[in-house]
Design a protein around this motif. Sequence first.
Motif, short mmCIF file in Angstrom:
data_model
loop_
_atom_site.label_atom_id
_atom_site.label_comp_id
_atom_site.label_asym_id
_atom_site.label_seq_id
_atom_site.Cartn_x
_atom_site.Cartn_y
_atom_site.Cartn_z
N ILE A 340 0.93 -1.39 -0.05
CA ILE A 340 -0.02 -0.15 -0.02
C ILE A 340 0.77 1.23 0.18
CG2 ILE A 340 -1.80 1.20 1.20
CD1 ILE A 340 -2.73 -1.15 2.38
N THR A 388 -7.43 1.93 -0.68
CA THR A 388 -7.76 1.71 0.74
C THR A 388 -8.04 3.03 1.60
OG1 THR A 388 -5.29 2.04 0.84
CG2 THR A 388 -5.96 -0.15 0.53
N HIS A 403 -5.92 1.35 7.57
CA HIS A 403 -6.57 2.01 6.39
C HIS A 403 -8.13 1.58 6.61
CE1 HIS A 403 -3.09 2.80 3.73
NE2 HIS A 403 -2.72 1.85 4.48
N GLU A 406 -10.73 -1.02 4.79
CA GLU A 406 -10.54 -2.44 5.01
C GLU A 406 -11.48 -2.67 6.43
OE1 GLU A 406 -6.77 -3.75 6.80
OE2 GLU A 406 -7.49 -6.01 7.01
#
Length: 496
Positions: A340, A388, A403, A406
């Motif tokens: 990420i 995200t 994040h 999620e």
Amino acid sequence: MHERAGRLAAALAAAGAGRGARVALLLRNDIEFLEASLAVAATGANPVPINTAWTAPEVAHVLADSGPLLVVVHTEFVGVVEGALDIAGATTGVVEAAMPPELLAEAGLDAALARPTGRHRLLEDLIAAEPRPLGQVEGAIADSMGLIYTSGTTGRPKGVLRERLTAEQLLSIAGATATRMGLTPQAEVLVAGPLYHTSPNAVAVLALRMGASITVMPRFDPRRFLDHVQRYRITQAKVVPTMLSRLLSLPAEVRAGYDVSSLTHLIHSSAPCPPAVKRAAIEWFGSAVREFYGCTEAGTITWIDAEEWLAHPGSVGRPADGSAVVVADAAGHPLPPGEIGDVYVRGADYWPDFHYLNRTGGHDGPVPGRLCVGDTGYLDEDGFLHLTGRSAEIIIRGGVNIHPAEIEHAIMAIPAVEDVAVFGIPDADLGETVAAHIVPRPGATLTPAGIAGALRERLAKFKHPTTIRIVASLPRDDAGKLRKQSLRAEYAPGPG
Ligand code: ATP
């Protein structure tokens, strides 16, 4: 429409509208919005569409920032515009569009709104007084696309100036998008979102240019949407994820009663679509479900169709023709698949010398030729982008990045959940901890303890929300974007 827009253009040009000028539009979703946009564009001036949900101080910011020559406003919003002009200390001319009575009735509004206030020039009078439509002003199309405001999700809306766009570039972007959307003269297009937002507006104007028919909804309603699809054999519709959720919340027997088989393109964008919603939409509408990811600065960045999504759940797709995506770390080094980082883009509609009106910087990042629009995400092994969250919304709990998307996806997978917002709140020990505001489905009961129990098996402990509130609604705008700032503000330490 062409005739009326042309005559309005002639009137606006006589009032000074032309290259470099701006005309603000605060109009409801109806034909006048499109007539006014086309008229302003024909003169070469920039239409500056304004969000109809904004209050006078918010409108004042955009009026002061963009300095329009005129404001074209529906009778319903005259009070807001007058208030905003007072705050901005401006004496801008106002043109008023009174609402046609049948539209008022359809929108369930007070019949008094069909009567103009009498304080301003009327749009209908301007059109009626003009003997001839204005001819096409050379270069006007490109000039008129020069200024568009962002949504203001992360702060005040920013005016994006795109002065170097040529008519050829614009038409090539339009052509590629029309192909992508399957727009032909036979298309029946349903515009469900507000025309002051870039994407519904672009879809409407593009459909008109392609000679398609369009149906514009004064405001979204799930049953009316399905009614229109069935009645007009709609082929293309542009929606946002909240609209998909509201369609899916209709009882199964109501949904089954509509024939939606004419739809070939049910396109959504603008905000994250929870995977559970997306999956259910694909089950219902099949391969018509398509998504794009884009932003005001770069236009369309990625596209994904239903089959690709099922193979890459949660993704927003691969770069559209001419676009590029890089996921990089803070120093600008590209990251391997699965890691990420910040999303850097080059849109097909992006050219390096755009800038923000009355602001410096803001888009310069460490990746040359790429724009950082403030999203975080990762690329998978096949080059599909997964978002995200917004970088400004990452929760840093005890130095660990969390994040929100999620956690939101995990909560949305709990059956009785209709909507959710996860955000960081101040914590004396950890700096920040996780908070979740959750809206139950109609008729369902949820408890914070029940949610916490359901998450125990799905998420690592450090990601569990420490504050869970069950709420009636969340602050979303018409594009389905969540105003997390206002949620966070509730938890800000008070004075003293
Ligand atoms: P501001 O820049 O003023 O804070 P904003 O970023 O919301 O507002 P827009 O340009 O209107 O301004 O919206 C672009 C953003 O919308 C993207 O950066 C992304 O966060 C979000 N977005 C657009 N399409 C999608 C999508 N398909 N899935 C998830 N998010 C999306």
